[in-house]
Structure formats: C-alpha cells, structure tokens
Design an enzyme around this catalytic site. Structure first.
Site, PDB file in Angstrom:
ATOM      1  CG  ASN A   7     -21.652   4.409  -7.791  1.00 47.93           C
ATOM      2  OD1 ASN A   7     -22.053   3.240  -7.806  1.00 47.93           O
ATOM      3  ND2 ASN A   7     -22.340   5.414  -8.288  1.00 47.93           N
ATOM      4  NE  ARG A  88     -25.903   5.064  -6.186  1.00 45.59           N
ATOM      5  CZ  ARG A  88     -26.272   5.173  -7.444  1.00 45.59           C
ATOM      6  NH1 ARG A  88     -25.385   5.090  -8.400  1.00 45.59           N
ATOM      7  NH2 ARG A  88     -27.529   5.388  -7.748  1.00 45.59           N
ATOM      8  CG  HIS A 177     -32.438   8.326  -8.826  1.00 48.52           C
ATOM      9  ND1 HIS A 177     -33.533   8.352  -9.651  1.00 48.52           N
ATOM     10  CD2 HIS A 177     -31.440   7.809  -9.561  1.00 48.52           C
ATOM     11  CE1 HIS A 177     -33.220   7.853 -10.837  1.00 48.52           C
ATOM     12  NE2 HIS A 177     -31.943   7.512 -10.810  1.00 48.52           N
ATOM     13  NE  ARG A 236     -33.581   2.831 -16.421  1.00 49.16           N
ATOM     14  CZ  ARG A 236     -33.018   3.317 -15.321  1.00 49.16           C
ATOM     15  NH1 ARG A 236     -33.710   3.386 -14.203  1.00 49.16           N
ATOM     16  NH2 ARG A 236     -31.776   3.740 -15.327  1.00 49.16           N
ATOM     17  CD  GLU A 379     -26.454  10.164  -7.009  1.00 41.05           C
ATOM     18  OE1 GLU A 379     -25.886  10.498  -8.071  1.00 41.05           O
ATOM     19  OE2 GLU A 379     -27.292   9.255  -6.963  1.00 41.05           O
TER      20      GLU A 379
END
Ligand code: AMP
Length: 391
Positions: A7, A88, A177, A236, A379
């Site tokens: 990643n 990823r 995600h 956010r 993940e």
C-alpha cells in the site's frame, strides 16, 4: 507461495509478506517519510518489532530496504520466491470491477484516473514502477478500493446533475474502502453460515463509510465521487449542502484548493469538537463534560444511524450490522451510542459483549432482531488473496 501486499502513499509504503494459501504473515512493516528528511521504517518479523532510521529518497529505495530486511531475516531464500505483488489502488473509476494483473493499459488507466484521486493514484503508480524495478520476476497486480462498489445500480451511483457531467467528466459515486467492506462482508457471511444475506458494513476510522451489501454484492455506499461524502469523519465534513461551497468561496475569496483543504482537513470531528479529530480525545472530552465534544459525538452518531436506517429500508431488512476500522473496532462508546439509536429497528445492545476492542465479537444481545458484530478488517489479506488467485 509468497505474496507481497503493498500500500504505497506519496511518502509511505506499507507492506505485508504472506505465505499463501496458508495466509501466514512472514514480515510486515511501514516505511515513512520517503523522499523527506529523517525517513525511517518499522518492521515486525519473528515476533520482534524493529525500527530503523535510514535514508529513503524514493520508493525504489524503500523496496531495496525491504529486500535487505527479507534477506537479513532469512524470510526468503531468493527474491524469486516472491511470485506476486499486489498493490492497493484507491481509484479504479468504472474501468475496473475486480483486481487485475498490471500491464501498460492498466497503468495508463490508473494514471488517467489521478484527477479523481490526486493524493493516492500517482503514489500507487510510483510504487508499482519501483516494485517492477526491484522485483522484475514477480507478477504485479492491482486491487482497487472502488471495485467492490461497481455492482451498485445506476440509481445509486448517479447524481442528480447534468448527465453530461457523468459522461464527460465521470462525475458519479464510486465509493471507497471497498477492499475493507468486501472483507468484512465475506467474514460476516462466514459467521452467519450463508451467503443470501443483507448486511450493513460500517468502516469507521479516520475516514469512514457505510455500505449496503446484498448476497455479497454492494448495492449502495456512502462515499461519493471522492472520499469526502456521507459520514462525518475525523477532519472531513461528509455530506453537506453543495451550495455552501460557492457561497463561502464568494464570502471569503478562497480558491478551490483552499476550500478543498478546509472541507477535507479542517472539518468533521475536529471542527465540531474544536479539539481533536481522534475519537479517543472526543470520548475524554465527553467524560469531562465538554459541550463541543458532546455535540460532535451526537452528530457523528446521528449521521451513521441515518445511513444505516436508509440502507435498512433500501434492502427491506438487515441480517447483520458490522463494525470495523479504528473506531468501529475499538470505540465501545460509539458502538453503544449507534446501537441505542437503532432500538426502533429491533437492535438490542449487550453492554457486556460490547465491551471489546479490536477482536471479532458479537456485540448485540442474543434476541436482537439484527445481529451486530465487530469484525476487524484486513485489507492486506484481501490484496494477498486476490493476488494469489491471479498468480
Ligand atoms: P483508522 O483510520 O481505521 O486507523 O482509525 C483511526 C481512528 O480510530 C483514530 O483516529 C481514533 O479516532 C480511533 N481509535 C483508535 N483507537 C481507539 C480507541 N481505543 N478508542 C476509540 N477510538 C479509537
């Protein structure tokens, strides 16, 4: 077979090497401040955690440092033992609905999609190119965070905007995600012992999204064109009235870049609590009677519950609600607050079972109409599984 899961961020590289199909982690680590002064990495190998400060001028340096560690720790006999490397990638647009082996066309599409993920896609391309240099004999694959959401019906991914914005500028809901939502949904189906399920997966970490998953396929998700839609997050804002943006730009004379910075980095829990983006600090504030933290948590939970209720209605029911990522796995209080708000749907909290952090567990009462689970996400393992299949 050894498979490396990667990643790459603009200045970081997270990796995990697996023995597949056993899914055994041989070594894992994180390289930070790549291309910046004082770069360093931490690795976990043979039950030991090691931190090293080394100069990492670029991602190729980072992969070379990784190779050195693999050799010094006798994790591989030869680099050719690593048969596949899975990368990823955050944004696959509507080009990719599954993981693929990298070729020139795939790379050019990832690059083309950079305008939709300016912080992430270019970093992934740099990581892929560096990995190809250092591991020329491994099969390189990409696992897209948007791929799982490609099964959404058109009515759920289209915005009520001029249709030409969709056709000309690719403006639509892509979600985020996806690798995590997919992992959690698969695990929930394993726990439930069937695949004909209606699930609501809540990935609530610093970034956060909720997905509706029917029979293992995503039908709706809260993230949009970008990862700043839906839920209130650490920094956010999530869903807001779109017209706030031009209104405040006119008032303050902010540029698009400046306002983007505010809605992505200075909003969410941080703005509401006036204290922190981290839910641990919010919880501490609440216990000290801090009014801003109390309000921040109320709004944070409200938004999650709104999405769960919406997806419950859309799916005409729900078998299980799954919590994952930093807050979903570890914030006992946030899960409690969400589940309490869902009592009207027949959700029943078991406070004792809910007192769990970072471990797979049923957290609802046995007679809850909807089972609620904590399912820690993985993940990296999903990337390794897809890469193993492709190799
Ligand atoms: P993630 O983005 O999935 O790594 O999640 C990171 C976030 O999880 C942090 O910013 C915290 O808000 C939250 N978090 C981590 N540990 C805890 C904890 N023990 N209790 C409550 N929240 C936590």
């Amino acid at each position: 077979m050894k498979i490396l899961s990667v990643n790459a961020g603009s200045s970081s590289l997270k990796f995990q090497l697996y023995e597949m199909p056993e899914e055994k982690v041989l070594i894992s680590g994180l390289m930070e401040r790549i291309g910046i002064e004082n770069s360093f990495y931490t690795i976990k190998v043979n039950g030991e955690k090691i931190k090293k400060e080394v100069s990492l001028n670029n991602h190729e340096d980072a992969f070379k440092a990784l190779v050195k560690e693999l050799e010094e720790n006798n994790v591989v006999d030869s680099l050719d033992d690593i048969k596949g490397i899975g990368h990823r990638v955050v944004q696959g647009g509507d080009y990719f609905d599954k993981s693929v082996v990298i070729d020139d066309e795939v790379l050019s599409k990832i690059t083309e999609l950079s305008s939709l993920a300016p912080l992430h896609n270019p970093a992934a391309v740099i990581g892929i190119k560096a990995a190809e240099e250092v591991f020329p004999n491994a099969v390189q694959t990409v696992v897209f965070d948007t791929a799982f959401h490609q099964t959404m019906p058109k009515e759920n991914y289209l915005y009520a905007l001029p249709y030409s914005w969709y056709t000309d500028y690719k403006v639509r809901r892509y979600g985020a995600h996806g690798t995590s939502h997919k992992y959690v949904a698969q695990r929930a189906n394993e726990i439930l012992g069937r695949t004909d399920t209606k699930l609501i997966t809540c990935h609530i970490g610093n970034g956060a999204s909720v997905s509706a998953v029917v029979n293992g396929k995503c039908v709706n998700t809260s993230m949009g064109l970008t990862p700043n839609a839906g839920l209130i997050m650490g920094t956010r804002c999530g869903d807001i009235d779109a017209s706030i943006i031009p209104y405040v730009m006119e008032k303050t004379k902010m540029t698009p870049k400046q306002i983007d910075e505010v809605i992505n980095k200075q909003s969410g829990l941080l703005a509401l609590s006036k204290k922190s983006s981290d839910s641990r600090d919010i919880e501490e504030g609440i216990s000290n009677g801090d009014e801003n933290c109390i309000l921040a948590q109320k709004m944070y939970v409200r938004r999650i519950v709104d999405y769960i209720a919406k997806y419950y209605v859309e799916m005409k029911g729900c078998d299980a609600i799954c919590f994952t990522a930093g807050i979903g796995e570890k914030s006992v209080d946030t899960r409690r607050d969400i589940m309490k708000e869902l009592e009207v749907l027949g959700v029943k909290l078991d406070a004792q079972k809910n007192n769990v952090r970072g471990k797979e567990a049923l957290v609802s009462a046995d007679d809850s109409k909807i089972a609620c689970y904590v399912i820690p996400t993985d993940e990296e393992l999903m990337i390794a599984r897809d890469t193993y299949k492709l190799v």
